[in-house]
Design an enzyme around this catalytic site. Structure first.
Site, PDB file in Angstrom:
ATOM      1  N   HIS A 118       0.723  -1.231   0.014  1.00 46.93           N
ATOM      2  CA  HIS A 118      -0.049  -0.178   0.021  1.00 46.93           C
ATOM      3  C   HIS A 118       0.907   1.304   0.077  1.00 46.93           C
ATOM      4  O   HIS A 118       0.238   2.294  -0.227  1.00 46.93           O
ATOM      5  CB  HIS A 118      -1.118  -0.179   1.201  1.00 46.93           C
ATOM      6  N   ASP A 149       0.798  -7.522   1.339  1.00 52.56           N
ATOM      7  CA  ASP A 149       0.628  -6.080   1.544  1.00 52.56           C
ATOM      8  C   ASP A 149       2.319  -5.831   1.612  1.00 52.56           C
ATOM      9  O   ASP A 149       2.896  -5.312   2.392  1.00 52.56           O
ATOM     10  CB  ASP A 149       0.197  -5.864   2.772  1.00 52.56           C
ATOM     11  N   SER A 227       4.728   2.293   8.146  1.00 55.11           N
ATOM     12  CA  SER A 227       4.478   0.958   7.108  1.00 55.11           C
ATOM     13  C   SER A 227       5.590   0.819   6.320  1.00 55.11           C
ATOM     14  O   SER A 227       6.370   1.608   5.898  1.00 55.11           O
ATOM     15  CB  SER A 227       3.327   1.491   6.135  1.00 55.11           C
TER      16      SER A 227
END
Length: 538
Positions: A118, A149, A227
């Site tokens: 993402h 992911d 992230s």
């Protein structure tokens, strides 16, 4: 004499002022008589210096010369700058305004960088910056794994990798093991380090890919920007996971999630094997727990037998070749399955047997033992990635669409539902669309859900303007299974009228000759380059 203030001992000597006053001149500095002042405690520290140092030596209070014993390879952690240009799913011939984001990543062996999917989704430009550097290097995306992911990047410039120690992966930690998360979260621009412990290891819901894979819960802070950053075992400096999501809830605090090394290893191995990402395989069937004793007796299970019931088979998978409804799956690759669908994990834990499936690669087979009518059977189950009727993502390709006389036809996917109904689409979207998304299956290759998204108002479609997100069932009496088929049926129709049969028995009728002529004018009015998306033109 601690009470002496400025001028408190007016007649005292200079040395006395150093002892009793709050501010003193710095000894040993050029121009000491200029009045540069430091707190007494700091001046005494400067004067005394470290043990064995000469009086008057200048201390390195910034710590720039300190050699630290930290085993964590901080220099391999990079900041990711990405420019995203997401398709406009509601107006599929356009793209949305580009937006920028920052996240984290880290260098691994083989001149590659690992980050979250993402973090680089719908990327048009990706740049990386190393710790302590003022240079941003342009990166190239090698692979994106939606389900897990994860994304793999590289940089062509050799200077980027010079002098950097790549991060190496370690074993899956145990509960209560210490963990250190490194990255570039919000709240500042410098690198950030947070620490915690491993709280839980289980099959976890991955929000980005709507998948169920092995995950690790930690209590170290994971915020926006973390992230893609590595989670280290501080004892040996090895990476044990990648930060990717956190739980934001009024009843929850400090719940972050890390992608563990088994999932990371699968993603990298998949790319190394195939040169691209092929995904995680699925079982090809849905199952039901067998915790009720009456259900177990009905399925002819003995008291010693445990397993799960085969509830529904995926028509396009390989499972129907080996299994049937009401079979009881007893074991997967020799590992016995309990009635609640769990298997032994390590010595003192249990976990959903889905984690065994996620360790396999697409195209491999698994040895299964199942019960059918009281008889124990063995078979080889081919594993493959089964497509969803309503895809979670359509990464890498623009949305598909068809315009006929102002009627905009497209296919349903999760990004489309988010575009139409917002982040709470799973509450606000029409129930029938949600039912197709949650429960319906692909029954033939290429099948998808076709809808009339909206109508571009014109004279030709008067009376149809209020049709919004209504499913298409058929065209001129033929069942419609996908948008490519509908486009072909419209182009090849020799009938006088075009009849679109929609959900709720809604019928749209247009004179074919007038519809084709009006389409050109409508495209010109709305500055739409083509009546079909590129995939339909091919």
């Amino acid at each position: 004499d601690a009470g002496g203030g400025s001028g408190g001992g007016g007649g005292g000597s200079r040395s006395q002022k150093r002892k009793t006053g709050d501010m003193v001149s710095a000894p040993g500095a050029a121009g000491a008589g200029a009045g540069a002042a430091l707190p007494t405690s700091l001046a005494l520290a400067l004067q005394a210096g470290p043990r064995g140092a000469h009086v008057g030596a200048v201390m390195d209070y910034m710590g720039s010369k300190v050699v630290r014993g930290n085993m964590i390879p901080m220099d391999a952690v990079v900041k990711v700058f990405c420019t995203h240009t997401e398709p406009n799913y509601s107006l599929p011939w356009q793209r949305k305004r580009q937006v920028a984001s920052t996240s984290s990543g880290f260098i691994i062996p083989g001149r590659r960088i690992l980050t979250n999917a993402h973090s680089v989704e719908h990327h048009t430009l990706v740049k990386l910056k190393k710790l302590g550097s003022d240079v941003k290097y342009v990166a190239k995306v090698l692979a994106i794994g939606i389900e897990c992911d994860l994304a793999l990047l590289t940089v062509d410039d050799d200077e980027f990798f010079a002098g950097v120690t790549p991060v190496h992966f370690g074993q899956l930690p145990s509960l209560q093991d210490d963990i250190t998360v490194v990255g570039y979260p919000i709240g500042g621009v410098a690198i950030s380090v947070t620490q915690g412990v491993v709280s839980r290891i289980e099959v976890t819901s991955y929000s980005h890919g709507s998948s169920e894979l092995l995950g690790m819960q930690i209590d170290a802070a994971i915020n926006s920007g973390n992230s893609g950053g590595p989670a280290f075992n501080p004892a040996n400096g090895q990476c044990v996971g990648v930060a990717f999501q956190s739980l934001k809830h009024e009843d929850a605090e400090n719940i972050g999630y890390v992608i563990p090394t088994p999932v990371i290893a699968h993603f990298i191995s998949d790319y190394d094997r195939n040169g691209s990402y092929t995904g995680f395989p699925t079982l090809g069937f849905e199952w039901q727990k067998l915790e009720n004793p009456n259900m177990r007796k009905f399925l002819h299970m003995s008291p010693a037998q445990k397993g799960v019931r085969v509830r529904r088979l995926e028509p396009v998978s390989a499972a129907p070749q080996s299994l049937a409804r009401d079979d009881v799956l007893l074991s997967f690759d020799g590992v016995e399955i309990a009635n609640d669908g769990t298997v032994e994990f390590r010595n003192d834990q249990r976990m959903s047997f889905h984690y065994l499936v996620s360790e396999k690669f697409t195209g491999e087979t698994a040895r299964i033992t199942f019960l059918r009518g009281g008889n124990v059977c063995d078979a080889e189950l081919p594993l493959m990635a089964v497509p969803r009727l309503v895809p979670v993502h359509i990464e890498g390709v623009p949305p598909t669409y068809l315009i006929v006389a102002g009627l905009v036809f497209t296919t349903i996917c999760v990004p489309y539902l988010k575009s139409e109904y917002g982040k709470d689409y799973d509450y606000d979207a029409p129930v029938k669309l949600l039912d197709r998304m949650m429960h319906d299956q692909v029954r033939e290759e290429g099948q998808n859900v076709v809808v009339v998204g909206h109508v571009l108002a014109a004279d030709i479609n008067v009376g149809y303007e209020d049709i919004v997100n209504t499913m298409v069932k058929g065209f001129n009496g033929a069942v419609v299974n996908n948008l490519a088929q509908l486009a072909q049926l419209v182009d090849s129709s020799a009938e006088e009228y075009l009849r679109f049969e929609l959900d709720h028995d809604v019928l749209v009728v247009l004179r074919a000759r007038d519809a084709h002529a009006a389409t050109k004018d409508i495209l010109l009015t709305h500055c739409i380059p083509s009546a079909k998306s590129e995939d339909l033109l091919r």
